[in-house]
Write a protein that holds these residues in place. Sequence first.
Motif, PDB file in Angstrom:
ATOM      1  N   TYR A  18       0.927  -1.221   0.028  1.00  0.00           N
ATOM      2  CA  TYR A  18      -0.099   0.019   0.081  1.00  0.00           C
ATOM      3  C   TYR A  18       0.761   1.230   0.195  1.00  0.00           C
ATOM      4  O   TYR A  18       2.054   1.430   0.493  1.00  0.00           O
ATOM      5  N   ARG A  25      -3.533   7.981   4.977  1.00  0.00           N
ATOM      6  CA  ARG A  25      -4.498   7.384   4.190  1.00  0.00           C
ATOM      7  C   ARG A  25      -3.965   6.930   2.893  1.00  0.00           C
ATOM      8  O   ARG A  25      -3.081   7.137   2.379  1.00  0.00           O
ATOM      9  N   VAL A  27      -3.347   6.013  -0.788  1.00  0.00           N
ATOM     10  CA  VAL A  27      -3.559   6.603  -2.371  1.00  0.00           C
ATOM     11  C   VAL A  27      -3.213   5.719  -3.404  1.00  0.00           C
ATOM     12  O   VAL A  27      -3.909   6.087  -4.718  1.00  0.00           O
ATOM     13  N   ALA A  28      -2.797   4.452  -3.116  1.00  0.00           N
ATOM     14  CA  ALA A  28      -2.764   3.531  -4.103  1.00  0.00           C
ATOM     15  C   ALA A  28      -2.062   2.087  -3.541  1.00  0.00           C
ATOM     16  O   ALA A  28      -1.852   2.161  -2.279  1.00  0.00           O
ATOM     17  N   SER A  38      -3.122  -0.090  -8.377  1.00  0.00           N
ATOM     18  CA  SER A  38      -4.378   0.795  -8.384  1.00  0.00           C
ATOM     19  C   SER A  38      -4.117   1.991  -7.979  1.00  0.00           C
ATOM     20  O   SER A  38      -3.623   1.929  -6.637  1.00  0.00           O
ATOM     21  N   LEU A  40      -5.824   5.839  -6.879  1.00  0.00           N
ATOM     22  CA  LEU A  40      -6.928   6.253  -6.568  1.00  0.00           C
ATOM     23  C   LEU A  40      -7.130   8.052  -7.224  1.00  0.00           C
ATOM     24  O   LEU A  40      -8.295   8.388  -7.549  1.00  0.00           O
ATOM     25  N   SER A  41      -6.039   8.318  -7.893  1.00  0.00           N
ATOM     26  CA  SER A  41      -6.065   9.600  -8.149  1.00  0.00           C
ATOM     27  C   SER A  41      -5.149   9.742  -9.510  1.00  0.00           C
ATOM     28  O   SER A  41      -3.864   9.341  -9.030  1.00  0.00           O
ATOM     29  N   PRO A  64      -7.286   2.994 -12.509  1.00  0.00           N
ATOM     30  CA  PRO A  64      -8.131   3.254 -11.244  1.00  0.00           C
ATOM     31  C   PRO A  64      -8.437   2.006 -10.749  1.00  0.00           C
ATOM     32  O   PRO A  64      -8.354   0.987 -11.448  1.00  0.00           O
ATOM     33  N   PRO A  65      -8.704   1.812  -9.533  1.00  0.00           N
ATOM     34  CA  PRO A  65      -9.016   0.576  -8.671  1.00  0.00           C
ATOM     35  C   PRO A  65     -10.317   0.080  -9.388  1.00  0.00           C
ATOM     36  O   PRO A  65     -11.429   0.784  -9.768  1.00  0.00           O
ATOM     37  N   LEU A  76      -9.219  -0.248   3.319  1.00  0.00           N
ATOM     38  CA  LEU A  76      -8.582   1.304   2.909  1.00  0.00           C
ATOM     39  C   LEU A  76      -8.663   2.151   3.689  1.00  0.00           C
ATOM     40  O   LEU A  76      -7.865   3.145   3.895  1.00  0.00           O
ATOM     41  N   HIS A  77      -9.577   1.965   4.810  1.00  0.00           N
ATOM     42  CA  HIS A  77      -9.869   3.367   5.689  1.00  0.00           C
ATOM     43  C   HIS A  77      -9.093   2.740   7.175  1.00  0.00           C
ATOM     44  O   HIS A  77      -9.156   3.377   8.243  1.00  0.00           O
TER      45      HIS A  77
END
Length: 268
Positions: A18, A25, A27-28, A38, A40-41, A64-65, A76-77
């Motif tokens: 990760y 957080r 991000v990928a 993957s 996220l932005s 993108p995921p 993810l959180h």
Amino acid sequence: MRGLKVLPSGRPGRGRLYVNGPDGRVVAWYDRQTNRISVLSEDQREPVLALLRPYLSGECTIGPPPVPTPAELRRLHLAPDRDLAPNRPGETLLGELAYGTPGGSRTRHRMRRQLLAFQRVGAELDVLEAEDWRVVHDVPLPGGLGLLDHLLIGPPGVFALRTVPGRRQRAQVGDLLLTVGRAAAGPDPRWIRRAAACASRALESPVTPALTLVDAARLEVAPTLRDVLVLQPPTLTPTLRAIPQTLKPPDVETLFTTARMATTWGRL
């Protein structure tokens, strides 16, 4: 993007990597099994690729995921300091031996022997992780139970493992007590039953209690002991593989996500 860092999921060399931002957080992430990154932005694509490049194996896809499952959303959180998945076998003992612990040389010798047993079992479980099993080490159980050495989740179900060094002596496992050599008998069978029941409540799934004897010269198991699985390297993995399957891969991942969250065990 500055402040990005790579954090592993599961044992080194397996599972996902990760990429977390400065605020912690995700991000990928890089999935080793599918060889896919993957992101996220889109504006983080190049920094993420540059950071992960040393870990990549051959050509990989990036984009993108896919639509996440509920289990993936929870993962993810999950804050890094609340994630139990990166724990190594005997994580707590490693820290105590590295930074000092009360007791003399005899205590430290016993701890090192215990750590070697944890690592031996951990190496066996690593083999299963390559076959889509999942494992969490050093799970903090509530109610004064202490730490569960290994929680294993795979197609045959969920297993709570307690590891006991055999010290190259005869080990006898009964319904209530376990004896190694001439040492005083310990309540390991009773303890692992309680630990498995606790894990079952936390995961809302059946959990099988298991005792793992490492380097015992001879192992004797009482014929009346039927609710506790008794394992021994190097037959540990073949024994577990032979158990009939009850869980599908999505079920394994969902239970693993729940098990790796420290909050799962703190809420009991």
